[in-house]
Design a protein around this motif. Structure first.
Motif, PDB file in Angstrom:
ATOM      1  N   GLY A 551      -1.015   6.330 -51.357  1.00 54.03           N
ATOM      2  CA  GLY A 551      -1.649   7.336 -49.783  1.00 54.03           C
ATOM      3  C   GLY A 551       0.161   7.772 -50.048  1.00 54.03           C
ATOM      4  O   GLY A 551       0.627   8.381 -48.788  1.00 54.03           O
ATOM      5  N   TYR A 552       1.053   7.171 -50.697  1.00 56.75           N
ATOM      6  CA  TYR A 552       2.609   7.443 -50.651  1.00 56.75           C
ATOM      7  C   TYR A 552       3.451   8.070 -51.730  1.00 56.75           C
ATOM      8  O   TYR A 552       3.628   9.447 -51.015  1.00 56.75           O
ATOM      9  N   PHE A 553       2.416   8.121 -53.472  1.00 55.02           N
ATOM     10  CA  PHE A 553       2.673   9.483 -54.246  1.00 55.02           C
ATOM     11  C   PHE A 553       1.847  11.105 -54.035  1.00 55.02           C
ATOM     12  O   PHE A 553       0.728  10.322 -53.869  1.00 55.02           O
ATOM     13  N   PRO A 554       2.045  11.485 -54.371  1.00 54.54           N
ATOM     14  CA  PRO A 554       3.533  11.730 -55.227  1.00 54.54           C
ATOM     15  C   PRO A 554       4.580  12.843 -53.803  1.00 54.54           C
ATOM     16  O   PRO A 554       5.932  13.499 -54.932  1.00 54.54           O
ATOM     17  N   GLY A 555       4.300  12.611 -53.364  1.00 51.34           N
ATOM     18  CA  GLY A 555       5.081  13.369 -51.946  1.00 51.34           C
ATOM     19  C   GLY A 555       6.581  13.056 -52.548  1.00 51.34           C
ATOM     20  O   GLY A 555       7.066  11.949 -52.854  1.00 51.34           O
ATOM     21  N   ASP A 556       7.352  13.494 -51.806  1.00 50.09           N
ATOM     22  CA  ASP A 556       8.755  13.670 -51.460  1.00 50.09           C
ATOM     23  C   ASP A 556       9.778  13.212 -49.899  1.00 50.09           C
ATOM     24  O   ASP A 556       9.005  13.691 -49.362  1.00 50.09           O
ATOM     25  N   HIS A 557       9.837  11.802 -50.618  1.00 52.74           N
ATOM     26  CA  HIS A 557       9.853  11.685 -49.764  1.00 52.74           C
ATOM     27  C   HIS A 557      11.589  11.229 -48.595  1.00 52.74           C
ATOM     28  O   HIS A 557      11.477  10.309 -47.514  1.00 52.74           O
ATOM     29  N   THR A 558      12.387  11.933 -49.751  1.00 50.80           N
ATOM     30  CA  THR A 558      13.782  12.286 -49.057  1.00 50.80           C
ATOM     31  C   THR A 558      13.918  12.455 -47.133  1.00 50.80           C
ATOM     32  O   THR A 558      14.830  11.639 -46.789  1.00 50.80           O
ATOM     33  N   LYS A 559      13.249  13.593 -46.946  1.00 50.52           N
ATOM     34  CA  LYS A 559      13.839  13.940 -45.994  1.00 50.52           C
ATOM     35  C   LYS A 559      13.346  12.743 -45.011  1.00 50.52           C
ATOM     36  O   LYS A 559      13.637  12.647 -43.866  1.00 50.52           O
ATOM     37  N   LEU A 560      11.932  11.834 -45.023  1.00 54.39           N
ATOM     38  CA  LEU A 560      11.585  11.121 -43.868  1.00 54.39           C
ATOM     39  C   LEU A 560      12.174  10.329 -44.465  1.00 54.39           C
ATOM     40  O   LEU A 560      12.388   9.709 -42.780  1.00 54.39           O
ATOM     41  N   SER A 613      -1.115  13.647 -50.557  1.00 56.68           N
ATOM     42  CA  SER A 613      -1.252  12.052 -51.547  1.00 56.68           C
ATOM     43  C   SER A 613      -2.136  12.324 -52.772  1.00 56.68           C
ATOM     44  O   SER A 613      -2.681  12.616 -52.195  1.00 56.68           O
ATOM     45  N   PHE A 614      -2.135  11.537 -53.018  1.00 56.64           N
ATOM     46  CA  PHE A 614      -3.230  11.216 -53.710  1.00 56.64           C
ATOM     47  C   PHE A 614      -4.930  11.003 -52.933  1.00 56.64           C
ATOM     48  O   PHE A 614      -5.658  11.459 -53.098  1.00 56.64           O
ATOM     49  N   LEU A 615      -4.377  10.139 -52.113  1.00 54.61           N
ATOM     50  CA  LEU A 615      -5.573   9.811 -50.870  1.00 54.61           C
ATOM     51  C   LEU A 615      -6.127  10.594 -50.675  1.00 54.61           C
ATOM     52  O   LEU A 615      -7.623  10.732 -50.258  1.00 54.61           O
ATOM     53  N   ALA A 618      -8.047  13.348 -52.436  1.00 59.57           N
ATOM     54  CA  ALA A 618      -9.619  12.225 -53.343  1.00 59.57           C
ATOM     55  C   ALA A 618     -10.845  12.770 -51.686  1.00 59.57           C
ATOM     56  O   ALA A 618     -11.681  12.648 -51.503  1.00 59.57           O
ATOM     57  N   GLY A 619      -9.429  12.631 -50.363  1.00 56.28           N
ATOM     58  CA  GLY A 619      -9.940  12.832 -49.505  1.00 56.28           C
ATOM     59  C   GLY A 619     -10.781  13.787 -48.913  1.00 56.28           C
ATOM     60  O   GLY A 619     -11.942  14.087 -48.292  1.00 56.28           O
ATOM     61  N   ARG A 620      -9.992  14.806 -48.979  1.00 55.04           N
ATOM     62  CA  ARG A 620     -10.462  16.326 -49.120  1.00 55.04           C
ATOM     63  C   ARG A 620     -12.200  16.834 -49.651  1.00 55.04           C
ATOM     64  O   ARG A 620     -12.926  16.812 -49.718  1.00 55.04           O
ATOM     65  N   TRP A 621     -11.606  16.272 -50.903  1.00 57.49           N
ATOM     66  CA  TRP A 621     -13.009  16.053 -51.689  1.00 57.49           C
ATOM     67  C   TRP A 621     -14.289  15.338 -50.844  1.00 57.49           C
ATOM     68  O   TRP A 621     -15.294  15.877 -51.909  1.00 57.49           O
ATOM     69  N   ILE A 622     -14.770  13.971 -50.896  1.00 55.56           N
ATOM     70  CA  ILE A 622     -15.719  13.555 -50.096  1.00 55.56           C
ATOM     71  C   ILE A 622     -15.622  13.592 -48.802  1.00 55.56           C
ATOM     72  O   ILE A 622     -16.971  13.457 -48.485  1.00 55.56           O
ATOM     73  N   GLU A 623     -14.968  14.877 -48.202  1.00 56.45           N
ATOM     74  CA  GLU A 623     -15.435  14.700 -46.401  1.00 56.45           C
ATOM     75  C   GLU A 623     -16.344  15.489 -46.287  1.00 56.45           C
ATOM     76  O   GLU A 623     -17.389  15.052 -45.424  1.00 56.45           O
ATOM     77  N   PRO A 624     -16.824  16.464 -46.763  1.00 56.33           N
ATOM     78  CA  PRO A 624     -18.116  17.076 -46.704  1.00 56.33           C
ATOM     79  C   PRO A 624     -19.700  15.855 -46.506  1.00 56.33           C
ATOM     80  O   PRO A 624     -20.053  16.498 -46.204  1.00 56.33           O
ATOM     81  N   VAL A 625     -19.112  14.802 -47.298  1.00 56.93           N
ATOM     82  CA  VAL A 625     -20.425  13.872 -47.654  1.00 56.93           C
ATOM     83  C   VAL A 625     -20.395  13.341 -46.869  1.00 56.93           C
ATOM     84  O   VAL A 625     -21.210  12.777 -45.942  1.00 56.93           O
ATOM     85  N   VAL A 626     -19.301  12.635 -46.342  1.00 63.12           N
ATOM     86  CA  VAL A 626     -19.256  12.029 -44.713  1.00 63.12           C
ATOM     87  C   VAL A 626     -19.136  12.522 -43.335  1.00 63.12           C
ATOM     88  O   VAL A 626     -18.937  11.430 -42.282  1.00 63.12           O
ATOM     89  N   LEU A 653      -7.769   0.879 -44.153  1.00 63.89           N
ATOM     90  CA  LEU A 653      -7.120   1.775 -42.558  1.00 63.89           C
ATOM     91  C   LEU A 653      -5.776   1.312 -42.326  1.00 63.89           C
ATOM     92  O   LEU A 653      -5.016   2.088 -41.153  1.00 63.89           O
ATOM     93  N   GLY A 654      -5.384  -0.287 -42.121  1.00 66.00           N
ATOM     94  CA  GLY A 654      -4.456  -0.359 -41.803  1.00 66.00           C
ATOM     95  C   GLY A 654      -2.961   0.738 -42.358  1.00 66.00           C
ATOM     96  O   GLY A 654      -2.258   1.197 -41.977  1.00 66.00           O
ATOM     97  N   THR A 655      -3.437   0.465 -43.331  1.00 66.95           N
ATOM     98  CA  THR A 655      -2.135   1.184 -44.922  1.00 66.95           C
ATOM     99  C   THR A 655      -2.495   2.505 -44.347  1.00 66.95           C
ATOM    100  O   THR A 655      -0.655   3.309 -44.199  1.00 66.95           O
ATOM    101  N   ILE A 656      -3.849   2.661 -44.427  1.00 68.54           N
ATOM    102  CA  ILE A 656      -3.699   4.669 -44.308  1.00 68.54           C
ATOM    103  C   ILE A 656      -2.810   4.907 -42.771  1.00 68.54           C
ATOM    104  O   ILE A 656      -2.077   5.850 -42.898  1.00 68.54           O
ATOM    105  N   TYR A 657      -2.832   4.580 -42.070  1.00 70.47           N
ATOM    106  CA  TYR A 657      -2.298   4.415 -40.582  1.00 70.47           C
ATOM    107  C   TYR A 657      -1.296   4.567 -40.885  1.00 70.47           C
ATOM    108  O   TYR A 657      -0.389   4.925 -39.784  1.00 70.47           O
ATOM    109  N   SER A 658      -1.099   3.217 -41.156  1.00 69.84           N
ATOM    110  CA  SER A 658       0.216   2.507 -41.319  1.00 69.84           C
ATOM    111  C   SER A 658       1.374   4.047 -41.944  1.00 69.84           C
ATOM    112  O   SER A 658       2.676   4.312 -41.742  1.00 69.84           O
TER     113      SER A 658
END
Ligand code: GDP
Ligand code: MG
Length: 751
Positions: A551-560, A613-615, A618-626, A653-658
């Motif tokens: 969920g952290y990579f591969p984005g650029d976090h400098t701005k954040l 992020s990678f997460l 992957a999420g967009r890929w499975i969204e139609p199924v769920v 969920l804790g990590t994703i939402y955090s």
């Protein structure tokens, strides 16, 4: 000094199930026990070192058994160990046979078989406290003299008499004494049988195989038994001879295997004659009066369901306070990490990954401990065996017996020990069906998922019956019942089409009720809690890190990170000016608006980063199924991540939402973060319908690699774990689909 190597001795503990063998074993060996499996079979091997013993001695805890007939896998291993036929375990130098003092007659049946092994034997009369309180009179001295062995009385659960057992074992190993053949229980067998057995023995030895009479007897008595199969592998011709011998025996009126039971009980009765005085069967004892209600066909069943309902009602209430405490500790921990570490990957890993992941799972510890405390109390006071009795009739309608009840009941804690406990089911078809439905019982790892969803999305204010019954408790109970209810048609179908055959009969003795022992309760609860923490500390720890990284990579976090730094600077400035003068209203208004601006930047950066992020991919890929289940991609990803172990979903969920938190308060509970989640069009993601669909999915899905591995081991085939996985996953998906569609039809999809 130690030029003479002292030979290690070994002592085997044997006894009927539930006589206190394990309690005695633990008392004798402390924590030295090594638990494993006998190689090649699924029978548990437990060996410990005898504490405070002059001679180094191993103690082997054999599986509990009613007889040495070697029909089940447990019995086969037991008799092989006792005969020295297993290369992995040396033949014991002595045997300690544990006997339930309140049930001498039935227990001495096994003793009569043990006697024929010809090993030095010590008899332990356990449950002595019960024998005394139930006013059994046993002339122990006379009994010991008649049997020609030492007899020791113990109350193993309270460790009373354990020292005497230790001493007696020492004496037995020091000066092993044989017994006279006059006591050989086998002498009770019909003469024709003895002749046939001896004839067979000499035939075998003329072929170069010398077997003790005990094994030849068993070969003759146990049709298609362990010894017959062993011998048939060496020379198939033996089968013909065996069947001829059996025919001759039947012709002369010796009924196999019935005659053995008759002869041995005759021997047992002769040994006990005049030495045991039981109180007259008093049908008005308190225990019996209670049982008239609790084991009643309908009342008993209703009581059982009500009791379970009450337990789930009280769990949420009792756990509230310790849960708050854990939650605030987690917040303090996250805050203090933020004090010391600058914004960046390390801080995010610690705060969003590890503390959020583990904390969100540990918070359920109080509930699990309380549930186990209740189960342990019911088990130890003797109620659980009544429950098995009450449900026996019900189970027989789906083709199972009450024997499957305890394995299924322990699957409510965890399916792994539950499936292992099916070893005690001697009917192999019953056993297979029980193994396949055990993972549907709602295990403790599902509890956190239910509690999270229930506490976040089922209104807590709705109470019935004057506040005694809450809607939250009802939903929690319903979720625990879903799997068990679905298991009924599945068991029926499996029994009918995959494993057809007669159901087995079920006999069980009911001891009188007793007060549960604090020590036993402590041990059971402690064991489960420790296992839960270990899992949270290992598996969940690792998944938290993996999910965080995805969920952290591969984005650029400098701005954040810059925005967070700016925010903290402003916040610190505000603190300082507040200390100086609390009345500067205009200044604090400025501060607030600049804080809000930075906060908006942070929120935007966070949700962009997790989307990219990678997460997120992957999420967009499975969204139609769920999506038909009412889930967004985050729930979908978290569910997939929890296939190895279902409770991982909380940490995920804790990590994703955090990571993607929409507000500054990172220490804020997962519940609030979930409530704040929205679809791109602004509708909230979570509603009661979504929560129900997630819960039903988790109730029915086989998300537990440990369970699947255990099924593989216990059935010795990959076919059945794959079958379980496929059928449960399909069940879960369609169960969740139907739930969501119905619930949203009822208008529960809006908040
Ligand atoms: P095993 O199946 O033979 O290994 O038996 P366990 O050691 O697991 O004990 C079965 C149950 O009997 C547990 O609930 C024990 O607490 C209880 N128990 C064991 N020994 C005694 C005893 O001496 N007196 C009483 N009252 N209960 C006992
Ligand atoms: Mg045991």
């Amino acid at each position: 000094m130690s030029s003479i190597a002292i030979k290690r001795k070994s002592v085997a503990l044997i006894g009927n199930p539930n006589t206190g063998k394990s309690s005695l074993f633990n008392a004798l060996c402390g924590s030295s026990a090594r638990v494993g499996n006998y190689p090649g079979v699924t029978v548990e091997q437990k060996i410990g070192t005898l504490l405070q013993s002059a001679i180094p001695t191993d103690v082997i805890d054999l599986p509990g058994t009613y007889s040495l007939a070697a029909r089940s896998a447990d019995e086969a291993v037991t008799i092989d160990v006792l005969c020295g036929a297993r290369s992995d375990t040396p033949r014991p130098d002595a045997i300690v046979v544990i006997v339930d003092a309140t049930n001498l007659e039935r227990n001495l049946y096994l003793v009569s078989q043990v006697f024929e092994l010809g090993l030095p034997t010590l008899m332990v009369l356990n449950m002595w406290d019960r024998a005394e309180s139930e006013k059994h009179r046993i002339d122990v001295g006379q009994l010991s003299e008649r049997l020609g062995i030492s007899v020791v009385c113990t109350t193993a659960s309270r460790r009373a008499g354990v020292e005497k057992v230790r001493d007696a074992i020492g004496r037995l190993l020091d000066a092993p004494s044989g017994r006279s053949d006059a006591l050989f229980p086998r002498n009770e067998f019909p003469k024709v049988f003895l002749e046939e057995s001896e004839k067979l023995q000499s035939q075998l030895s003329s072929r170069g195989v010398s077997l003790p009479l005990l094994e030849v007897d068993r070969m003759l008595i146990d049709r298609d038994g362990h010894f017959e199969r062993n011998a048939a592998q060496k020379f198939p011709g033996i089968l013909q001879e065996l069947s001829e011998a059996r025919q001759r025996l039947e012709a002369s009126g010796v009924k196999i295997p019935l005659f053995e039971t008759k002869s041995r009980y005759a021997w047992v009765r002769r040994q006990l004659d005049g030495l045991v005085e039981r109180p007259p069967v008093n049908s008005t004892s308190l225990s019996d009066r209670i049982d008239r209600w609790l084991t009643h066909r309908w009342i008993g069943l209703i009581f059982f369901v009500l009791l379970m309902f009450l337990i789930f009602q009280s769990i949420t209430a009792l756990a509230a306070w310790p849960m708050e405490w854990i939650e605030s500790t987690q917040g303090i921990l996250q805050n203090s990490v933020e004090q010391f570490i600058a914004p960046g990957a390390l801080r995010s890993l610690l705060v969003d990954g590890i503390v959020a992941g583990i904390g969100s799972v540990l918070i359920f510890l109080p509930q699990i401990a309380i549930l186990f405390l209740f189960i342990a109390i019911l088990e130890d006071c003797g109620y659980m065996s009544r429950a098995a009795f009450v449900v026996d009739k019900m189970m027989s309608t789906v083709g199972l017996s009450g024997r499957s009840f305890l394995p299924l009941m322990s699957s409510f804690a965890c399916a792994v020990p539950g499936i292992m406990a099916t070893r005690t089911i001697d009917n192999s078809r019953d056993r297979m069906v029980t193994i396949l439905i055990a993972p549907l019982m709602s295990c403790s790892a599902r509890l956190p998922v239910y509690v999270l969803m229930v506490s976040a999305f089922v209104p807590s204010g709705i109470k019935y019956l004057g506040g005694w019954v809450s809607l939250q408790g009802i939903v929690l109970f319903a979720m625990h019942s879903v799997g068990a209810l679905v298991a009924i048609p599945i068991a029926w179908a499996l029994r009918r089409y995959a494993f057809p055959g007669q159901p087995s009969t079920f006999l069980m003795e009911l001891h009188s009720y007793k007060w549960p022992s604090v020590y036993v309760l402590y041990q059971r609860v402690f064991e489960r809690v420790a296992a839960f923490i270990t899992r949270a500390g290992s598996l969940i720890f690792c998944t938290s890190i993996v999910v965080w990284a995805a969920g952290y990579f591969p984005g650029d976090h400098t701005k954040l990170d810059n925005a967070i730094r700016e925010m903290e600077k402003i916040a610190k400035g505000a603190d300082r000016s507040n200390e100086g003068n609390q009345e500067v209203a205009g200044e604090s208004g400025d501060l607030r608006s600049s804080l809000e601006a930075v906060q908006k930047n942070i929120n935007q950066a966070r949700s962009e980063l997790i989307d990219r992020s990678f997460l997120g991919m992957a999420g967009r890929w499975i969204e139609p199924v769920v999506k038909p289940l009412g889930w967004d991609w985050k729930i979908g990803v978290a569910t997939i991540a929890s296939f190895p172990a279902r409770e991982v979903i909380i940490a995920t969920l804790g990590t994703i939402y955090s990571l993607g938190a929409n507000e500054n308060e990172e220490s804020e509970g997962l519940k609030e973060q979930m409530r704040a989640e929205t679809w791109p069009d602004g509708r909230p993601v979570y509603s009661l319908a979504t929560a129900l669909s997630v819960m039903v999915f988790f109730a029915l899905c086989a998300q537990c690699s440990a369970t699947l591995m255990t099924i593989q081991r216990e059935t010795n085939s990959w076919k059945w774990p794959i079958f379980s996985f496929v059928y449960m996953t399909l069940l879960a998906y369609f169960g969740a689909l139907i739930t969501y569609q119905i619930a949203s039809g009822l208008g529960l999809a809006a908040r």
